[in-house]
Design a protein around this motif. Sequence first.
Motif, short mmCIF file in Angstrom:
data_model
loop_
_atom_site.label_atom_id
_atom_site.label_comp_id
_atom_site.label_asym_id
_atom_site.label_seq_id
_atom_site.Cartn_x
_atom_site.Cartn_y
_atom_site.Cartn_z
N GLU A 213 10.68 14.99 10.23
CA GLU A 213 10.24 14.37 9.17
C GLU A 213 9.18 14.10 8.24
O GLU A 213 8.94 13.61 7.59
N TYR A 221 9.80 12.20 0.45
CA TYR A 221 10.48 10.28 0.84
C TYR A 221 9.51 9.90 1.55
O TYR A 221 8.22 9.89 2.34
N THR A 222 9.83 8.27 1.08
CA THR A 222 8.97 7.11 2.37
C THR A 222 9.42 6.75 4.19
O THR A 222 10.99 7.98 4.42
N GLU A 225 13.07 6.15 3.98
CA GLU A 225 14.17 6.84 3.93
C GLU A 225 13.99 8.22 4.54
O GLU A 225 15.74 8.60 4.73
N PHE A 228 16.42 7.07 7.36
CA PHE A 228 18.21 6.56 7.13
C PHE A 228 18.56 8.30 7.01
O PHE A 228 19.59 8.04 7.33
N LYS A 229 17.78 8.89 5.83
CA LYS A 229 18.02 10.63 5.73
C LYS A 229 18.11 11.15 6.88
O LYS A 229 18.75 12.84 6.56
#
Length: 319
Positions: A213, A221-222, A225, A228-229
């Motif tokens: 992450e 990325y937030t 995001e 989820f990804k």
Amino acid sequence: MAAVQTSTEKGLNRLAIVAVLVVTMIFLAPIYWIASTAFKPRNLATTIPPTVVFTPEISPFVKLFTKRSQLRAPPTAEEYEAAPWWERLVFDGGEKVVRSGRGEVQWSGYPSRFMNSLIIAITSTVLAVGMGTLTAYGFSRFKVKGEGDLLFFILSTRMLPPVVVAIPMFLMYRAVGLNDTHWGLIILYTAFNLSFSVWLMKGFIDEIPKEYEEAALVDGYTRMEAFFKIVLPEAATGIAATAVFCFITAWNEYAFALIMTNRRAQTAPPFIPSQVGSGLPDWTVIASGTFLFLLPVAIFTFLLRNHLLRGMSFGAIRK
């Protein structure tokens, strides 16, 4: 010496295989009994000794899906010939299919109860796993004040048997108008499964390295995001395993469904025992309803079987 050890190991392996086969047969015996009774004629369902070899028939399933009454007199030859083939099976058992004044077949409540079980179990499982995953992610990735106490409080909701809180829940549901509603059972099953979902999913998310992450956040990325990804795909095995356990719990639940519902939102577990037939209990009808009731959860578990071993090996016991 090596030959002696090899011989001993082979003996232990054979003993283990025999033990596994015996345990498997013990666990499969009730399933075989239910499945065989579902296809037996009514007069062979309770024979002593049990009838193992018989000609299968589907009359129990016809009786399960239709309303029936006891025949006062045998049907005439014209009535028997004019009846559909499946209705003749009911005639042969000394009963007749109940029809309306316009001659329409009166169907039993089993299909609607079966659909209620599907709707309630699937919806509550999706909600419990979804909320449990988000909650577990928060506990796993952020410093939460009093985390241990909060996790224990979440777990404590499963410490009481359902029957202990059934009466208070019934009174509260009656006050707010949730008795005999789909959403009433969905909320109840979701709350009951949520603690299990949180603890099991926390164990899975703890295993996912935070560096994945952090790298995604560096790339722009937030947090959502990255969740989820990155996190969700890595936690797919845990989500599947958790979903299986939550679905099985909601699908098989009996006490709340018996007390909280009556007709509109009643599920299959409390409905099946009520199908005892007219006169003596018709165990073939009960067995056929139970057999059909076993299929969805068996299929769902079989499709996700590869995730179950890891789901039982890791998860909530870790902290």
